[in-house]
Motif scaffolding. Structure first.
Motif, mmCIF file in Angstrom:
data_model
loop_
_atom_site.group_PDB
_atom_site.id
_atom_site.type_symbol
_atom_site.label_atom_id
_atom_site.label_comp_id
_atom_site.label_asym_id
_atom_site.label_seq_id
_atom_site.Cartn_x
_atom_site.Cartn_y
_atom_site.Cartn_z
ATOM 1 N N GLU A 1 42.692 11.074 49.149
ATOM 2 C CA GLU A 1 43.669 12.140 49.350
ATOM 3 C C GLU A 1 43.556 13.194 48.251
ATOM 4 O OE1 GLU A 1 45.653 12.614 51.988
ATOM 5 O OE2 GLU A 1 44.560 10.905 52.836
ATOM 6 N N LEU A 2 43.287 12.737 47.034
ATOM 7 C CA LEU A 2 43.107 13.685 45.935
ATOM 8 C C LEU A 2 41.883 14.560 46.187
ATOM 9 C CD1 LEU A 2 44.163 14.549 43.129
ATOM 10 C CD2 LEU A 2 42.475 12.999 42.133
ATOM 11 N N ARG A 3 40.839 13.965 46.736
ATOM 12 C CA ARG A 3 39.654 14.756 47.070
ATOM 13 C C ARG A 3 39.991 15.841 48.097
ATOM 14 N NH1 ARG A 3 34.347 13.156 50.567
ATOM 15 N NH2 ARG A 3 32.909 14.673 49.658
ATOM 16 N N LYS A 4 40.818 15.495 49.078
ATOM 17 C CA LYS A 4 41.245 16.490 50.058
ATOM 18 C C LYS A 4 42.040 17.605 49.390
ATOM 19 C CE LYS A 4 41.542 13.144 53.864
ATOM 20 N NZ LYS A 4 42.473 12.487 54.826
ATOM 21 N N ASP A 5 42.909 17.230 48.453
ATOM 22 C CA ASP A 5 43.673 18.245 47.728
ATOM 23 C C ASP A 5 42.749 19.194 46.973
ATOM 24 O OD1 ASP A 5 46.067 17.139 48.576
ATOM 25 O OD2 ASP A 5 46.397 15.984 46.744
ATOM 26 N N ALA A 6 41.723 18.628 46.349
ATOM 27 C CA ALA A 6 40.781 19.459 45.596
ATOM 28 C C ALA A 6 40.023 20.403 46.524
ATOM 29 C CB ALA A 6 39.814 18.563 44.823
ATOM 30 N N LYS A 7 39.647 19.901 47.693
ATOM 31 C CA LYS A 7 38.940 20.752 48.658
ATOM 32 C C LYS A 7 39.838 21.891 49.138
ATOM 33 C CE LYS A 7 35.408 17.777 50.688
ATOM 34 N NZ LYS A 7 34.886 17.220 51.954
ATOM 35 N N LYS A 8 41.094 21.579 49.414
ATOM 36 C CA LYS A 8 42.014 22.620 49.882
ATOM 37 C C LYS A 8 42.164 23.723 48.840
ATOM 38 C CE LYS A 8 44.602 19.382 52.779
ATOM 39 N NZ LYS A 8 45.864 18.600 52.927
ATOM 40 N N LEU A 9 42.269 23.322 47.586
ATOM 41 C CA LEU A 9 42.356 24.312 46.507
ATOM 42 C C LEU A 9 41.076 25.131 46.430
ATOM 43 C CD1 LEU A 9 43.625 25.631 44.046
ATOM 44 C CD2 LEU A 9 42.912 23.634 42.687
ATOM 45 N N ARG A 10 39.941 24.438 46.506
ATOM 46 C CA ARG A 10 38.645 25.135 46.429
ATOM 47 C C ARG A 10 38.488 26.133 47.579
ATOM 48 N NH1 ARG A 10 33.658 23.323 44.346
ATOM 49 N NH2 ARG A 10 32.110 25.001 44.561
ATOM 50 N N TYR A 11 38.902 25.747 48.778
ATOM 51 C CA TYR A 11 38.770 26.635 49.930
ATOM 52 C C TYR A 11 39.655 27.870 49.781
ATOM 53 C CZ TYR A 11 36.379 22.756 52.289
ATOM 54 O OH TYR A 11 35.501 21.762 52.625
ATOM 55 N N LEU A 12 40.847 27.696 49.246
ATOM 56 C CA LEU A 12 41.698 28.857 48.989
ATOM 57 C C LEU A 12 41.039 29.819 48.012
ATOM 58 C CD1 LEU A 12 45.311 27.390 48.695
ATOM 59 C CD2 LEU A 12 44.555 29.162 50.280
ATOM 60 N N LEU A 13 40.457 29.256 46.965
ATOM 61 C CA LEU A 13 39.792 30.090 45.963
ATOM 62 C C LEU A 13 38.590 30.810 46.568
ATOM 63 C CD1 LEU A 13 39.929 27.542 43.020
ATOM 64 C CD2 LEU A 13 41.212 29.690 43.163
ATOM 65 N N GLU A 14 37.864 30.132 47.445
ATOM 66 C CA GLU A 14 36.689 30.746 48.063
ATOM 67 C C GLU A 14 37.081 31.833 49.061
ATOM 68 O OE1 GLU A 14 33.634 26.913 47.961
ATOM 69 O OE2 GLU A 14 34.936 27.243 49.688
ATOM 70 N N CYS A 15 38.079 31.549 49.879
ATOM 71 C CA CYS A 15 38.409 32.470 50.967
ATOM 72 C C CYS A 15 39.211 33.684 50.496
ATOM 73 C CB CYS A 15 39.174 31.731 52.058
ATOM 74 S SG CYS A 15 38.163 30.516 52.946
ATOM 75 N N PHE A 16 40.000 33.515 49.454
ATOM 76 C CA PHE A 16 40.811 34.629 48.963
ATOM 77 C C PHE A 16 40.394 35.033 47.548
ATOM 78 C CE2 PHE A 16 43.288 32.443 52.189
ATOM 79 C CZ PHE A 16 43.663 33.496 53.009
ATOM 80 N N GLY A 17 39.210 34.602 47.156
ATOM 81 C CA GLY A 17 38.762 34.830 45.789
ATOM 82 C C GLY A 17 38.480 36.276 45.447
ATOM 83 N N ALA A 18 38.275 37.141 46.452
ATOM 84 C CA ALA A 18 37.973 38.537 46.154
ATOM 85 C C ALA A 18 39.132 39.253 45.479
ATOM 86 C CB ALA A 18 37.594 39.275 47.443
ATOM 87 N N LEU A 19 40.302 38.661 45.506
ATOM 88 C CA LEU A 19 41.451 39.272 44.836
ATOM 89 C C LEU A 19 41.302 39.238 43.318
ATOM 90 C CD1 LEU A 19 44.222 37.683 47.073
ATOM 91 C CD2 LEU A 19 43.562 40.099 47.041
ATOM 92 N N ALA A 20 40.467 38.351 42.797
ATOM 93 C CA ALA A 20 40.266 38.227 41.353
ATOM 94 C C ALA A 20 38.805 38.500 41.021
ATOM 95 C CB ALA A 20 40.660 36.829 40.871
ATOM 96 N N PRO A 21 38.507 39.026 39.836
ATOM 97 C CA PRO A 21 37.117 39.243 39.437
ATOM 98 C C PRO A 21 36.345 37.924 39.379
ATOM 99 C CG PRO A 21 38.618 40.440 37.994
ATOM 100 C CD PRO A 21 39.462 39.535 38.832
ATOM 101 N N GLN A 22 35.040 38.037 39.538
ATOM 102 C CA GLN A 22 34.200 36.846 39.598
ATOM 103 C C GLN A 22 34.289 36.008 38.330
ATOM 104 O OE1 GLN A 22 30.102 37.688 40.393
ATOM 105 N NE2 GLN A 22 29.560 35.550 40.731
ATOM 106 N N GLY A 23 34.416 36.642 37.188
ATOM 107 C CA GLY A 23 34.458 35.906 35.924
ATOM 108 C C GLY A 23 35.604 34.923 35.868
ATOM 109 N N GLU A 24 36.813 35.379 36.260
ATOM 110 C CA GLU A 24 37.972 34.494 36.243
ATOM 111 C C GLU A 24 37.825 33.367 37.269
ATOM 112 O OE1 GLU A 24 38.103 37.631 35.742
ATOM 113 O OE2 GLU A 24 39.422 37.970 34.018
ATOM 114 N N ARG A 25 37.279 33.687 38.447
ATOM 115 C CA ARG A 25 37.083 32.649 39.455
ATOM 116 C C ARG A 25 36.112 31.587 38.953
ATOM 117 N NH1 ARG A 25 35.846 36.889 43.134
ATOM 118 N NH2 ARG A 25 33.884 35.874 43.677
ATOM 119 N N LYS A 26 35.000 32.028 38.391
ATOM 120 C CA LYS A 26 33.960 31.096 37.953
ATOM 121 C C LYS A 26 34.464 30.164 36.864
ATOM 122 C CE LYS A 26 29.150 30.990 36.396
ATOM 123 N NZ LYS A 26 27.971 31.809 36.014
ATOM 124 N N ALA A 27 35.215 30.693 35.921
ATOM 125 C CA ALA A 27 35.708 29.872 34.801
ATOM 126 C C ALA A 27 36.563 28.717 35.301
ATOM 127 C CB ALA A 27 36.505 30.745 33.833
#
Length: 524
Positions: free
Chosen positions: A399-425
């Motif tokens: 279940e924790l792995r699923k939580d991590a994936k959900k967070l990662r997908y949000l960051l990937e799909c809406f990541g353009a709102l933040a500069p690449q440097g902050e996302r990558k870190a």
């Protein structure tokens, strides 16, 4: 390269003859550019070409970055890196291709005449290759009648630049068009083929003030395009990445829909979450077996040659099951249920949404909605992770792995709102935790599959005692890896659950809340 839309080729051949070029016989030739679906060779500065002529019948020609290589004769077109002949060609290409298949990108048939200019001693000082009766062979209307009727390529030999330059001047005087390219690249351009291949990203450009519903629909439409782009390759089992990329796009779609409360109409959200849930589950067995087969060498490496040899019946059984699952997958991806799902999904993504049906936050700026949901997803991840100890059931790690994936997908799909440097870190810290959870999950799944296959082989009489013992040793190896991953979890999570990680997330969320927008990659 020289060409002319109206002038015939014979005056060109005559002009070359006046410069001392002697043309050889005209031979039919077919040239096919090979690359992966995602253009890996092109991205690495390489070009692999299959030439089919009378002698040798087929040969591979590699050009581009690195030392030039001689043509390599083959009996049939290679599909994967392992199909390439042993030697320098495979050594250069296999690491670039990895698991991706080589596909025909564009083909050209033509008559080729090679004209040579020699000096007084008989040494070749320049070559000119004349291609006429050129036909571009590329499916689709874009290639119908596309491309030039003929072209001339002049090659300069080291130390004899003057001879080639003289030929170029004469050809230029005929009013020919000069292009800094070659026949295959010109054919690809005429056929509308992008030599970069198809690359994809879940991250699309978003405006901070854009209404949340519009942003969610555009993100979901991009993911739908990714599913569509990979369907045929997955159904045809062209290579394992098509199915992988399709499944990732499906999972991202479900995750984005799950995060669309109060934005997407509830009935739409529930209907398509169920639909894509079915698709994700139905495509899982084939992917699990793909991973089993692709990772086989690493699984058995610690067991030694004797044990690995005893597992031959299991290897055959895996191959049989994999074929059956991919046959079932092909039927599923061609089924009415699949097409009804995707047709309805594209219809909703295209049609206007009734404002009365939309959620309460449909008009809220996407930056506000996305940052709140990213923060909440991380809070859920941290809360669950803190509750996991040595005696916690394995299901909680899943279940924790699923939580991590959900967070990662949000960051990937809406990541353009933040500069690449902050996302990558931030993502780098999350990825380390995901790698650990993925190893734990994969080894447990494969161990369960192995137990089931052991019973199948035993009951069918296809495996003797030696094979069953070897399978037990392989199961022990999976358990060793699972135990190691479980033991490492506490350390990995402790590194993630720190002020430094929270600071990286806060910086990302703050950047995503600002109106300035960083450029990012999009699908093409």
């Amino acid at each position: 390269m020289f060409l002319h839309p109206e002038l015939g080729v014979e005056p060109v051949v005559a002009a070359l003859a006046q410069q001392g070029f002697v043309a050889g016989p005209a031979l039919s030739l077919r040239r096919t550019l090979l690359d992966t679906f995602d253009g890996r060779l092109h991205g690495a500065g390489l070009r692999l070409e299959l030439r089919e002529a009378s002698s040798p019948p087929q040969a591979l020609v590699l050009a581009g970055a690195g030392p030039a290589s001689a043509p390599v004769a083959v009996t049939r077109p290679p599909r994967f890196g392992a199909d390439l002949p042993q030697g320098p060609l495979r050594a250069r290409l296999a690491p670039v291709l990895e698991v991706r298949a080589l596909l025909p990108v564009v083909s050209v048939t033509a008559r080729r005449r090679v004209a040579l200019r020699r000096d007084r001693l008989g040494k070749v000082v320049a070559t000119a290759t004349v291609y006429d009766q050129v036909a571009v062979d590329q499916p689709g209307p874009a290639a119908a009648g596309a491309g030039p009727r003929w072209v001339v390529e002049v090659d300069e030999l080291a130390g004899y630049a003057k001879a080639a330059q003289q030929a170029r001047v004469v050809l230029g005087s005929l009013g020919l068009d000069t292009r800094e390219t070659d026949l295959l690249a010109l054919a690809a351009e005429a056929a509308g083929v992008d030599l970069r291949g198809r690359t994809s990203s879940p991250t699309i450009m978003l405006d901070h003030g854009e209404p949340a519903l519009d942003a969610f629909r555009r993100v979901l439409a991009n993911l739908a395009d990714e599913i569509d782009a990979n369907r045929d390759g997955a159904a045809g089992h062209v290579d394992a990445e098509f199915l992988h990329d399709l499944r990732v796009a499906v999972r991202r779609t479900r995750s984005v829909l799950a995060q669309s409360k109060r934005v997407v109409p509830p009935e739409v959200r529930d209907r398509f979450r169920d639909g894509f849930g079915w698709l994700g589950a139905a495509t899982g067995p084939a992917r699990d077996l793909d991973v089993y087969v692709m990772e086989w060498d690493s699984y058995v490496a610690p067991l030694g040659a004797e044990v690995t040899g005893a597992l031959a019946p299991l290897v055959d059984h895996l191959a049989d099951r994999r074929r059956r699952e991919h046959d079932a997958l092909a039927m599923l991806l061609g089924s009415a249920r699949y097409h009804d799902l995707m047709d309805a999904w594209h219809l909703w993504l295209r049609d206007p949404v009734d404002s009365d049906a939309a959620g309460a936050e449909a008009s809220t700026p996407i930056a506000r909605v996305a940052t709140r949901r990213i923060a909440a997803a991380n809070d859920r991840l941290v809360t669950r992770g803190r509750g996991i100890g040595p005696g916690t059931p394995a299901e909680e790690l899943h279940e924790l792995r699923k939580d991590a994936k959900k967070l990662r997908y949000l960051l990937e799909c809406f990541g353009a709102l933040a500069p690449q440097g902050e996302r990558k870190a931030f993502v780098q810290r999350l990825k380390s935790l995901q790698d650990n959870l993925g190893e734990h999950q994969d080894t447990e799944v494969h161990a369960a599959q192995l137990r089931a296959m052991s019973h199948e082989l035993h009951d069918s009489g296809r495996a003797g005692a030696e094979t069953l013992v070897a399978m037990g040793q392989l199961a022990g190896e999976f358990e060793r890896r699972r135990t190691k991953a479980r033991a490492e979890f506490a350390e990995r999570f402790a590194v993630y659950d720190t002020a430094k990680t929270r600071g990286a997330l806060d910086a990302l969320l703050a950047a995503a809340s600002r109106p300035a927008r960083a450029s990012t990659s999009t699908s093409r």
